[in-house]
Write an enzyme that holds these catalytic residues in place. Structure first.
Site, PDB file in Angstrom:
ATOM      1  N   THR A 105     -35.383   1.591   5.621  1.00  0.00           N
ATOM      2  CA  THR A 105     -34.124   1.320   6.320  1.00  0.00           C
ATOM      3  C   THR A 105     -34.114  -0.078   6.933  1.00  0.00           C
ATOM      4  O   THR A 105     -33.067  -0.728   7.000  1.00  0.00           O
ATOM      5  CB  THR A 105     -33.864   2.380   7.411  1.00  0.00           C
ATOM      6  OG1 THR A 105     -33.845   3.674   6.801  1.00  0.00           O
ATOM      7  CG2 THR A 105     -32.535   2.142   8.103  1.00  0.00           C
TER       8      THR A 105
ATOM      9  N   ASP B  98     -28.171   6.531   5.796  1.00  0.00           N
ATOM     10  CA  ASP B  98     -29.216   7.560   5.826  1.00  0.00           C
ATOM     11  C   ASP B  98     -28.597   8.952   5.908  1.00  0.00           C
ATOM     12  O   ASP B  98     -28.934   9.850   5.128  1.00  0.00           O
ATOM     13  CB  ASP B  98     -30.143   7.343   7.025  1.00  0.00           C
ATOM     14  CG  ASP B  98     -30.959   6.070   6.926  1.00  0.00           C
ATOM     15  OD1 ASP B  98     -32.126   6.144   6.523  1.00  0.00           O
ATOM     16  OD2 ASP B  98     -30.428   4.995   7.264  1.00  0.00           O
TER      17      ASP B  98
END
Length: 462
Positions: free
Chosen positions: A231, A134
């Site tokens: 995620t 990320d």
């Protein structure tokens, strides 16, 4: 015809043992032809002569200070061709390709047998996971966009901040992020982009992440990034997406979706990605075939959307053979497939199940992580996406911007449950959203869902 072109892939000649058989989709079917192809041998125009013009260097990378011919051409674009976004589109696709490469490497390191993922995953205050991917993707996209348009004031709205990495508890995470970022940026020329002259330091990475602090709004231009959408799917070895969009004066102008695990045979969307990896080992797809992973992209007003393979898998990017993507032609609910989020925390599966039954949907829902749901509709692998958030949850613009424009240009419809266009002009949230989000492959299905929502809403607990 729009022509972001690419070579290096070859379709499989036939279904392989162990993989579901499926008829090959018809690519390049004529539809709303408002764009014009750009033959590589005879470029049609130049980028505007300016200090910020990007050129092509000896290794094929974009460079500043030279005029160049653009391969992307959509003259039917926004406002009847009032603005040319060739430069922005080419850079955005290349940048997302680089980001996909980083994510593939990090995901492999997380799911590899015996891997210790503890130092590469962190839990946010809301208990949702965030990984080095990320932060790494956000740093890479920020640095590459700033480098490609270095004389312009690049404004980026993105999901992550640097608070954790800048804390005393984030030293190990930051070291991993810096290592991954530098390991990826050194290969940027392979994607037609420039690498840093020297490795980025921890301070440089923090600054790149911190630069993505725009809050959007109704005026001006800004990029919107979800570095790793989904995620939870990413850390579980399943589907996820890298989403990048350009917004001007509140309108989404272009969108790019990187879907590294997206299978080319849609049947595999019904299975966890680990089964796909297992079957790929038992019965490997033909050498050189394009069997998974793609980048999708579209520009507002072009009337077309496109897909290309990952440079990470095919080794080169030279834009010769794009695949046009189109929404499904299915309009009968009995044959339609609908998507919904895997997570129950931010959506109501029971309400969507009731809606599905009321409009006559009989297929099992396709539960997929991330904006891959938008990709599935744009590519014709599903017909409906419904999301109705639980009370208190607010949708963010980075979770939808890129996917919305790609579906619309592929021929689909995306609105809120009141039939209104999603409003990307009011900051980082989709303010004024009427109940939920509905994306469909066509107007008939879309209207049936809207009617069903109106009929059922008062009895819901949302």
């Amino acid at each position: 015809m729009v022509s972001l072109r690419l070579t290096g892939w070859a379709p499989a000649a036939s279904a392989q043992r162990g993989f579901p058989a499926a008829a090959a989709p018809e690519w390049g079917v004529a539809r709303r032809r408002r764009c014009h192809g750009v033959p590589l041998a005879r470029p049609t125009r130049r980028a505007p002569a300016a200090a910020s013009s990007l050129g092509v260097g000896a290794a094929g990378q974009l460079r500043v200070g030279a005029e160049r011919e653009w391969l992307w051409d959509c003259r039917g674009g926004v406002g009847g061709g009032a603005r040319d976004y060739a430069r922005e589109m080419e850079v955005a696709v290349r940048v997302v390709q680089v980001a996909c490469s980083l994510c593939l490497r990090v995901q492999d390191s997380l799911i590899r047998p015996g891997a210790d993922a503890g130092g590469r995953i962190h839990s946010k205050l809301d208990r949702s996971p965030v990984t080095v991917a990320d932060w790494g993707v956000q740093a890479i996209v920020s640095w590459l966009l700033s480098n490609s348009f270095h004389d312009e004031n690049i404004s980026i709205v993105a999901e992550e901040d640097d608070e954790t990495l800048s804390s005393s508890d984030g030293v190990a995470l930051l070291e991993s992020v810096v290592e991954d970022v530098n390991g990826c940026l050194v290969e940027a020329p392979k994607y037609g982009l420039r690498s840093p002259e020297k490795e980025l330091r921890a301070h440089d990475v923090i600054q790149a992440i911190r630069k993505c602090s725009s809050t959007g709004g109704p005026k001006g231009r800004f990029w919107v990034l979800d570095p790793v959408d989904g995620t939870l799917g990413f850390v579980r070895g399943d589907q996820y997406a890298i989403a990048l969009a350009l917004i001007e004066d509140g309108e989404v102008i272009l969108g790019v979706l990187g879907c590294p695990n997206y299978p080319m045979k849609k049947e595999w969307l019904n299975y966890h990605q680990k089964y796909y990896r297992l079957m790929s080992k038992v019965a490997p797809p033909p050498l050189g075939s394009w069997h998974k992973g793609c980048v999708m992209y579209a520009q507002k007003g072009c009337g077309q959307a496109w897909m290309q393979p990952l440079v990470h898998d095919f080794g080169k990017l030279d834009w010769r053979h794009p695949r046009e993507i189109q929404v499904s032609s299915i309009s009968d609910p009995i044959s339609a497939t609908f998507c919904e989020p895997v997570e129950k925390a931010n959506s109501s599966h029971s309400f969507t199940a009731g809606l599905a039954h009321s409009v006559g949907l009989r297929n099992q829902p396709l539960r997929v992580y991330s904006m891959v749901k938008y990709a599935a509709i744009a590519r014709g692998d599903a017909e409906i996406f419904m999301k109705f958030a639980r009370a208190g949850y607010k949708e963010k613009i980075w979770d939808h911007a890129a996917g919305v424009v790609i579906i619309q240009e592929a021929g689909g419809v995306v609105t809120d449950a009141g039939g209104r266009q999603l409003d990307f002009s009011r900051g980082v949230y989709l303010e004024g959203l009427d109940r939920g989000i509905i994306a469909c492959s066509g107007a008939l299905l879309h209207q049936r869902i809207l009617d069903a929502v109106d009929a059922s809403w008062n009895s819901s607990t949302l």
